[in-house]
Every structure is written in C-alpha cells, then in structure tokens.
Design a protein around this motif. Structure first.
Motif, PDB file in Angstrom:
ATOM      1  N   ASN A 192      64.322  -2.163  15.444  1.00 53.42           N
ATOM      2  CA  ASN A 192      63.673  -0.878  15.170  1.00 53.42           C
ATOM      3  C   ASN A 192      64.653   0.278  15.104  1.00 53.42           C
ATOM      4  O   ASN A 192      64.421   1.248  14.394  1.00 53.42           O
ATOM      5  CB  ASN A 192      62.642  -0.570  16.260  1.00 53.42           C
ATOM      6  N   HIS A 193      65.737   0.205  15.899  1.00 50.62           N
ATOM      7  CA  HIS A 193      66.603   1.373  16.001  1.00 50.62           C
ATOM      8  C   HIS A 193      67.917   1.257  15.243  1.00 50.62           C
ATOM      9  O   HIS A 193      68.522   2.278  14.943  1.00 50.62           O
ATOM     10  CB  HIS A 193      66.929   1.650  17.474  1.00 50.62           C
TER      11      HIS A 193
ATOM     12  N   ARG B 267      63.817   7.073  27.287  1.00 49.35           N
ATOM     13  CA  ARG B 267      63.327   5.772  27.740  1.00 49.35           C
ATOM     14  C   ARG B 267      61.951   5.973  28.361  1.00 49.35           C
ATOM     15  O   ARG B 267      61.725   6.922  29.097  1.00 49.35           O
ATOM     16  CB  ARG B 267      64.287   5.201  28.798  1.00 49.35           C
TER      17      ARG B 267
ATOM     18  N   LEU C  37      54.070  -8.661  19.772  1.00 46.44           N
ATOM     19  CA  LEU C  37      54.741  -7.395  19.510  1.00 46.44           C
ATOM     20  C   LEU C  37      54.937  -7.270  18.010  1.00 46.44           C
ATOM     21  O   LEU C  37      55.249  -8.247  17.335  1.00 46.44           O
ATOM     22  CB  LEU C  37      56.104  -7.365  20.212  1.00 46.44           C
ATOM     23  N   LEU C  38      54.770  -6.073  17.481  1.00 41.29           N
ATOM     24  CA  LEU C  38      54.992  -5.845  16.054  1.00 41.29           C
ATOM     25  C   LEU C  38      56.211  -4.967  15.866  1.00 41.29           C
ATOM     26  O   LEU C  38      56.390  -4.010  16.603  1.00 41.29           O
ATOM     27  CB  LEU C  38      53.783  -5.129  15.435  1.00 41.29           C
TER      28      LEU C  38
ATOM     29  N   GLN D 228      74.073  -0.752  25.044  1.00 42.15           N
ATOM     30  CA  GLN D 228      73.919  -0.856  26.497  1.00 42.15           C
ATOM     31  C   GLN D 228      72.558  -0.347  26.953  1.00 42.15           C
ATOM     32  O   GLN D 228      72.027  -0.791  27.954  1.00 42.15           O
ATOM     33  CB  GLN D 228      75.024  -0.065  27.195  1.00 42.15           C
ATOM     34  N   LEU D 229      72.001   0.624  26.219  1.00 42.57           N
ATOM     35  CA  LEU D 229      70.678   1.137  26.576  1.00 42.57           C
ATOM     36  C   LEU D 229      69.611   0.094  26.319  1.00 42.57           C
ATOM     37  O   LEU D 229      68.680  -0.071  27.092  1.00 42.57           O
ATOM     38  CB  LEU D 229      70.354   2.372  25.741  1.00 42.57           C
TER      39      LEU D 229
ATOM     40  N   SER E 105      55.499 -11.547  13.358  1.00 46.23           N
ATOM     41  CA  SER E 105      54.957 -11.017  14.603  1.00 46.23           C
ATOM     42  C   SER E 105      54.792 -12.104  15.643  1.00 46.23           C
ATOM     43  O   SER E 105      54.769 -11.837  16.809  1.00 46.23           O
ATOM     44  CB  SER E 105      53.633 -10.324  14.342  1.00 46.23           C
TER      45      SER E 105
ATOM     46  N   ILE F 252      63.165   2.093  24.525  1.00 46.71           N
ATOM     47  CA  ILE F 252      63.839   3.292  24.025  1.00 46.71           C
ATOM     48  C   ILE F 252      63.071   3.785  22.805  1.00 46.71           C
ATOM     49  O   ILE F 252      62.773   3.007  21.903  1.00 46.71           O
ATOM     50  CB  ILE F 252      65.286   2.963  23.604  1.00 46.71           C
TER      51      ILE F 252
ATOM     52  N   ALA G  51      62.045  -8.472  23.567  1.00 43.03           N
ATOM     53  CA  ALA G  51      61.982  -7.007  23.564  1.00 43.03           C
ATOM     54  C   ALA G  51      63.300  -6.401  23.093  1.00 43.03           C
ATOM     55  O   ALA G  51      63.319  -5.413  22.362  1.00 43.03           O
ATOM     56  CB  ALA G  51      61.642  -6.511  24.966  1.00 43.03           C
TER      57      ALA G  51
ATOM     58  N   PHE H 291      56.353  -0.718  25.586  1.00 43.05           N
ATOM     59  CA  PHE H 291      56.492  -1.417  26.859  1.00 43.05           C
ATOM     60  C   PHE H 291      57.403  -0.603  27.779  1.00 43.05           C
ATOM     61  O   PHE H 291      58.118   0.299  27.356  1.00 43.05           O
ATOM     62  CB  PHE H 291      57.010  -2.846  26.659  1.00 43.05           C
TER      63      PHE H 291
ATOM     64  N   GLN I  15      63.977  -4.009  19.779  1.00 43.46           N
ATOM     65  CA  GLN I  15      64.557  -2.670  19.825  1.00 43.46           C
ATOM     66  C   GLN I  15      65.741  -2.561  18.871  1.00 43.46           C
ATOM     67  O   GLN I  15      65.923  -1.543  18.204  1.00 43.46           O
ATOM     68  CB  GLN I  15      64.999  -2.320  21.253  1.00 43.46           C
TER      69      GLN I  15
ATOM     70  N   GLU J 264      74.548   2.720  22.667  1.00 37.11           N
ATOM     71  CA  GLU J 264      73.154   2.419  22.327  1.00 37.11           C
ATOM     72  C   GLU J 264      72.815   0.981  22.666  1.00 37.11           C
ATOM     73  O   GLU J 264      71.726   0.675  23.140  1.00 37.11           O
ATOM     74  CB  GLU J 264      72.916   2.671  20.843  1.00 37.11           C
TER      75      GLU J 264
ATOM     76  N   GLU K 218      70.306   8.789  31.382  1.00 31.77           N
ATOM     77  CA  GLU K 218      71.352   7.771  31.230  1.00 31.77           C
ATOM     78  C   GLU K 218      72.282   8.137  30.090  1.00 31.77           C
ATOM     79  O   GLU K 218      71.885   8.870  29.181  1.00 31.77           O
ATOM     80  CB  GLU K 218      70.712   6.427  30.899  1.00 31.77           C
TER      81      GLU K 218
ATOM     82  N   PHE L 198      54.681  -1.020  18.825  1.00 30.07           N
ATOM     83  CA  PHE L 198      53.334  -1.400  18.430  1.00 30.07           C
ATOM     84  C   PHE L 198      53.044  -2.830  18.874  1.00 30.07           C
ATOM     85  O   PHE L 198      53.895  -3.685  18.819  1.00 30.07           O
ATOM     86  CB  PHE L 198      53.167  -1.318  16.911  1.00 30.07           C
ATOM     87  N   VAL L 199      51.806  -3.057  19.295  1.00 32.81           N
ATOM     88  CA  VAL L 199      51.404  -4.414  19.666  1.00 32.81           C
ATOM     89  C   VAL L 199      50.135  -4.760  18.921  1.00 32.81           C
ATOM     90  O   VAL L 199      49.423  -3.889  18.416  1.00 32.81           O
ATOM     91  CB  VAL L 199      51.151  -4.552  21.180  1.00 32.81           C
ATOM     92  N   LEU L 200      49.872  -6.067  18.884  1.00 31.82           N
ATOM     93  CA  LEU L 200      48.667  -6.574  18.256  1.00 31.82           C
ATOM     94  C   LEU L 200      47.726  -6.942  19.384  1.00 31.82           C
ATOM     95  O   LEU L 200      48.109  -7.692  20.273  1.00 31.82           O
ATOM     96  CB  LEU L 200      49.039  -7.813  17.455  1.00 31.82           C
TER      97      LEU L 200
ATOM     98  N   ASN M 246      58.443  -2.160  13.775  1.00 30.63           N
ATOM     99  CA  ASN M 246      58.042  -0.981  13.000  1.00 30.63           C
ATOM    100  C   ASN M 246      57.914  -1.314  11.527  1.00 30.63           C
ATOM    101  O   ASN M 246      57.044  -0.782  10.839  1.00 30.63           O
ATOM    102  CB  ASN M 246      59.077   0.133  13.181  1.00 30.63           C
TER     103      ASN M 246
END
Lengths: 169, 204
Positions: free
Chosen positions: A109-110, B151, A31-32, A119-120, A16, B84, A102, B80, A106, A117, B192, B2-4, A34
C-alpha cells in the motif's frame, strides 16, 4: 453480464484470500489491499454510469459520497498504477524475507523508499532483517511496484539520459 | 486499511421493483443501508463486495414486498492495530492534532504521542515540534493540509443508537442537544522515527 455486484471474483479472490483461503465467517474474513478497493470502486462506478442516470436517487447519495472520497484518497497513492500481475510478482519476490501478511500489505500500500519506512512497517526489523536484506527489500519494492505520478516524471527524465549514453555506434 | 466482512441480513424489496433483477435490487438496498455508515465494532462500511448466498424469498401476509435473507461480503474500513497510515492534517487543538483521510475524519493524535518535545502555539493554534540539533532548536510546525504519516494505536466504537425517552432525568428541552459523538474514532501516534509530516523525512 448478470448482476451489478456479483463480480467475477477469480482475479480479486486470488489477491484478497491469498493467505485466508478456507477461513469463512471471520470477523475480518480477508484483508484487502488499496489496489483491490480502487479496482472495485472504479468498476462499480463504470457500471453505474452505464446503467443510466436514474440511479441518482437520494438513497444512493451515501454510496456516491463514500465512493468519491475513497477513490480520491487512493488515487493520490502509488496503488492506482498497480495490476494483479504486479501484485503477484511482488508477493513471490518477497516470499524469501518471511514477512507477515500485514507487513506485506503495508509494503504494497505504501511503497516505502527508505530504510526508516521499512523499519516502521516491519516489526522488529533490526532483529529479523540484516542491512543487506533491508536494501534488497527496498530494491524489490521500488523495482516491482510502480511509483506515484510525480516520481514517474522524474524517472522518465533520468531514463532519457541513460538511453543516450547506451547508444553505441 | 480495508477488510472484507461477511454479513447476513434480510432485505426487503417492494413490489414495484419486482421487474428488476433480484441481485441488482438487493445490491442497491444493501448499499443504501450500509454505505458510508459505521457498524458498531466492525468499522466504516464502504461498498458491497459480492453476494455469496441468496436464500428463498418470502412474501408475508399484509406486506406485498418480498423478504430475502442474503449472505454477502462488504468492504469495510478498519485499520488493524499498529498499521501505518498517511492522512492530511485537518487542524490542531489543545486536545491534539486532528487528521483526516478524506473519507474518514475522526482521527486524533494526542499531545503525548507527538514527537517530543512538542508545544502548542496559542497564537497560531498549531502544534510545533521543537527539534533539537547542534545548531539550536528548529521549530517544525504542523500546519493544516500537510500530509502526515502516523501509526494507529487505538480505536474506539461508541454506540450512537438513539435511547428511549429518559424517565427520571428531566433535562428540559431548552438545554443544548447532547454533544454529537463520533461512532468510530482512531487514536494515532507519531512518536517514532519516520512518523510525522512527510516533509520532515524526505531526503532531498
């Protein structure tokens, strides 16, 4: 084993705070992913189960509800099969692409499988990444991060086929 | 997602819990106070991450309980901006598409942020994306229960703490109770390529 909630943070802290080390008293200190939340909630559930049923007082109902719902949500994502080693491997592998914290979160997580995807999730990907880089990033994501349960089933059947072919005399 | 968040609070432990380990009692009290609750301008609190510092515990005259100032970190749901997320459609209304994550329900995608052109089917109460191809327009329905990728474009916190009795405004008690506002709402967008129902973008 001392307290219920004072965890051994050596593993989770390295995940984290891998870029937020030393920055304390932030509105969002770190930030954590998932996976980390999944791990935390599963461990907490195990400990509470061990410590006996008398903890089911009305005061704990909120915690039970939110834990159950959050675990249900995360279990449907590919995050549940991750491990600290997989996450570390993934972060080292994508270092060359120069992504922000960030964006890496993502991807973690995804687990995107298509260029759309990517590009998103990556801002201004057309300017920052060439097509080969996007392909390479997709390959890194799909090879290092484990897929969800249904995709794994499909993979198993295709693996069996290739193993037969690779069996020389 | 999730954030701390680092927080400080004073925790009161009643005397009949003194036999338990202090850390356990404090953890339980903090979870009782914060889990599944929205903290204004912070987010939806999930569970305690760890206790970073415990200051001295005091017992005040007249109250047999101990009061301890605790520094701790809490896991909070607070996506944030531009993140997504994948959720499931809870329902559609003229205000837009309502999406839920299971543990968090107040997500709205307003009509302007849907894939255009979109229209609201009054008969089935569902939003439809009129997807144009050379063959003609395909109607893609946004049905309840479908997984949707969106989003996060905006969030709003509402202070729902109770106000004192209104002095000037004598609204009679026979009127309906004021509308319950969600303390934390997210506004999403699917305008999008790649966003919207997962089934629209899977290449089979």
């Amino acid at each position: 084993m001392t307290a219920l909630m004072v965890l051994d943070t050596s593993n989770t802290a390295s995940l984290s705070s891998w870029e937020a080390r030393g920055r304390r008293k932030d509105a969002s200190a770190a930030l954590l992913s998932n996976y980390e939340v999944f791990q935390l909630l599963t461990d907490m559930k195990e400990q509470r189960k061990e410590s006996g049923k008398n903890k089911h007082s009305s005061g704990q109902q909120n915690l039970n509800t939110i834990t159950y719902e959050t675990l249900k949500y995360i279990s449907k994502t590919p995050c549940r099969h991750q491990s600290p080693e997989i996450v570390r491997e993934f972060l080292t592998a994508v270092k060359s692409h120069k992504l922000t914290k960030a964006e890496k979160l993502q991807l973690l997580n995804h687990r995107p499988v298509t260029a759309v995807e990517i590009q998103l999730m990556v801002e201004e990907s057309e300017e920052r990444l060439t097509e080969e880089q996007i392909e390479a990033l997709l390959h890194t994501v799909t090879s290092i991060l484990p897929a969800g349960p249904e995709a794994e089933q499909k993979q198993n059947t295709s693996d069996d086929v290739t193993m037969d072919e690779e069996d020389p005399a | 997602m999730f954030v701390l968040v680092e927080m400080v609070d004073t925790v009161r432990i009643p005397p009949w819990q003194f036999e338990r380990k202090l850390n356990d009692s404090i953890a339980e009290e903090l979870n009782k106070k914060l889990a599944n609750k929205v903290v204004y301008n912070v987010g939806l609190c999930i569970c305690l991450f760890d206790i970073t510092k415990l200051e001295d515990a005091y017992v005040f005259p007249g109250d047999g309980a101990s009061h301890t100032k605790v520094h701790f970190r809490y896991v909070v749901f607070h996506p944030f901006l531009d993140e997504i997320l994948i959720g499931s459609i809870k329902g559609c209304s003229p205000e837009g598409v309502h999406v839920s994550l299971g543990f968090f329900d107040d997500i709205l995608i307003p009509p302007e942020s849907l894939q255009q052109p979109a229209k609201f089917d009054e008969a089935e109460q569902v939003w439809v994306w009129e997807y144009e191809t050379e063959e003609g327009a395909h109607d893609l329905y946004m049905d309840t229960g479908e997984e949707i990728r969106f989003r996060v474009v905006d969030e709003s916190f509402v202070d729902t703490s109770p106000t004192g009795p209104s002095s000037a405004d004598a609204t009679s008690s026979s009127e309906e109770l004021p509308k319950k506002e969600a303390p934390y709402t997210l506004v999403g967008s699917i305008s999008e390529p790649g966003l919207g129902l997962l089934s629209w973008w899977t290449s089979s």
